[in-house]
Design an enzyme around this catalytic site. Sequence first.
Site, mmCIF file in Angstrom:
data_model
loop_
_atom_site.group_PDB
_atom_site.id
_atom_site.type_symbol
_atom_site.label_atom_id
_atom_site.label_comp_id
_atom_site.label_asym_id
_atom_site.label_seq_id
_atom_site.Cartn_x
_atom_site.Cartn_y
_atom_site.Cartn_z
ATOM 1 N N GLU A 1 0.839 -1.209 0.000
ATOM 2 C CA GLU A 1 0.000 0.000 0.000
ATOM 3 C C GLU A 1 0.871 1.256 0.000
ATOM 4 O OE1 GLU A 1 -3.325 -0.063 2.741
ATOM 5 O OE2 GLU A 1 -4.182 -1.790 1.725
ATOM 6 N N GLU B 1 -5.145 -8.696 -0.249
ATOM 7 C CA GLU B 1 -5.960 -8.290 0.911
ATOM 8 C C GLU B 1 -7.393 -8.154 0.442
ATOM 9 O OE1 GLU B 1 -4.651 -5.120 3.513
ATOM 10 O OE2 GLU B 1 -2.541 -5.660 3.187
HETATM 11 O O1 AHR Z 1 -5.525 -5.642 6.881
HETATM 12 C C1 AHR Z 1 -5.462 -4.451 7.586
HETATM 13 C C2 AHR Z 1 -4.759 -3.345 6.817
HETATM 14 O O2 AHR Z 1 -5.506 -3.017 5.696
HETATM 15 C C3 AHR Z 1 -3.401 -3.665 6.264
HETATM 16 O O3 AHR Z 1 -2.392 -3.501 7.176
HETATM 17 C C4 AHR Z 1 -3.264 -2.678 5.158
HETATM 18 O O4 AHR Z 1 -2.430 -3.138 4.129
HETATM 19 C C5 AHR Z 1 -4.687 -2.421 4.723
HETATM 20 O O5 AHR Z 1 -4.977 -1.085 4.644
#
Ligand code: AHR
Length: 497
Positions: A174, A297
């Site tokens: 990210e 994710e």
């Molecule tokens: O999964 C929680 C968070 O969500 C992670 O650390 C991040 O990559 C995303 O914003």
Amino acid sequence: MTNRITVNADRAKGTINRNIYGHFSEHLGRCIYEGLWVGEDSEIPNTKGIRNDVAAALKKMKIPVLRWPGGCFADEYHWKDGIGPKENRKRMINTHWGGVVENNHFGTHEFMMLCEMLECEPYINGNVGSGTVQEMADWVEYLTFEGVSPMAELREANGRPEPWKVKYFGVGNENWGCGGNMRPEYYADLYRQFQTYVRNYGSNRVHKIACGPNTDDYHWMETLMKQAHRFMDSITLHYYTVPGDSWQEKGAATGFPEEMWRVTLKKALFMEELISKHSAIMDQYDPDKRIGLLVDEWGTWHDVEPGTNPGFLYQQNTIRDALVAGISLNIFNEHCDRVQMANIAQLVNVLQAVILTEGEKMVLTPTYHVFDMYKVHQDAQLLDVHQSITELGEGKQAIPQISVSASKDEEGRVHISLCNLDHQTSAKVEVELRGLVGKFVSVKGTTLTSDTIDGHNTFEETDQVSPTEFTAFNLIDQVIHAELPPMSVTVLALTAE
Ligand code: AHR
């Protein structure tokens, strides 16, 4: 109306990479500490510090790959703080997640041991946001170099003479947000620089992963592909299903209003559009689909459970979450030509977890059961499916009543995963299987459902939502006539003679 589905068993469309059923574990809340790692001196039964109950459940579910150490945490993690004698390891503040003290007792050796125990592939995420090229290069050398080198000697001094195999390595996380708030042009250049020093040592071959876009940031994807596609093996995509209208009001995991059922599933279905559009951009630069899209994710993100640390992201998990999992996994299967991996967030005690723990107690969530039921799709051939499905609702808010995916495994068994998105009504489905040599000799089914839209398991009642045998079907002339319970996830296993 009866939903009609035709499965062409003789038309395989590609292999469903087992890593689509992957997971993610971050130093966040009680995921690593308490959820996976309790330490060797704990009274909770453990093997070298790893909880036995959790490890056994994950092995049963056939966890194929595990991402670590973050997430946002990855871009402030300095791996050298997490090696060597535990009592000497540096303590730090986990600024992203609750401001708690991180004692670094779970580091590289512990993670690699966990993966060996679970027999899954490690996926390590390196630090671009606050790290250096040297630090990342050293980590790869420490992990994989065989022979005489400063990092190999350090590894040996820490009790591990032989290198590990590490295939998946992420270059930042990210970086458009918590990983440095970068512009895609800037990150693309940094990616090119950092990845240069992510070396292949000996027979180890690193699959280099670039940080991809947030949700529908097509500009990020376009820029990364244009400027760096030659240097990457995969690129990531992050998308969370947030039921509420904003990050401030995400909505409760349980006790939510009935209208949030459909709203949530509609948002989960948005994954289809995201993957299609991002894939179309990737196709321009990579028409042969060499580069994987890793949805590393995904999952539901609800308000935290009342009374828990807001930075720990602890939420309950209901049949609604199970439907989100079933729908999402069906979408990933259908896009297996591009989606090479997906990692639900997160493994234990955080967000859409497959396992929750409390002290020595452990409970498997409805989402766990979906992963367990769907494991039959891992490495199987995706089958061509045609469908005529009833719509629920109207216009832009409409959702299909059924989500489906079908595959054929090495032994020729066909598995069909069917979700009934309708929380009120059972769904009539006719499934015709074409192209099979021979006839069915057996059809077996398993289903997961609930009496209430927020049915879930607790530490006291662990089996409120758990799979049962599915028998509501007839087989007539090679067509399965089934009635799927409301709000259910069902997997049919078909064997031909
Ligand atoms: O999964 C929680 C968070 O969500 C992670 O650390 C991040 O990559 C995303 O914003």
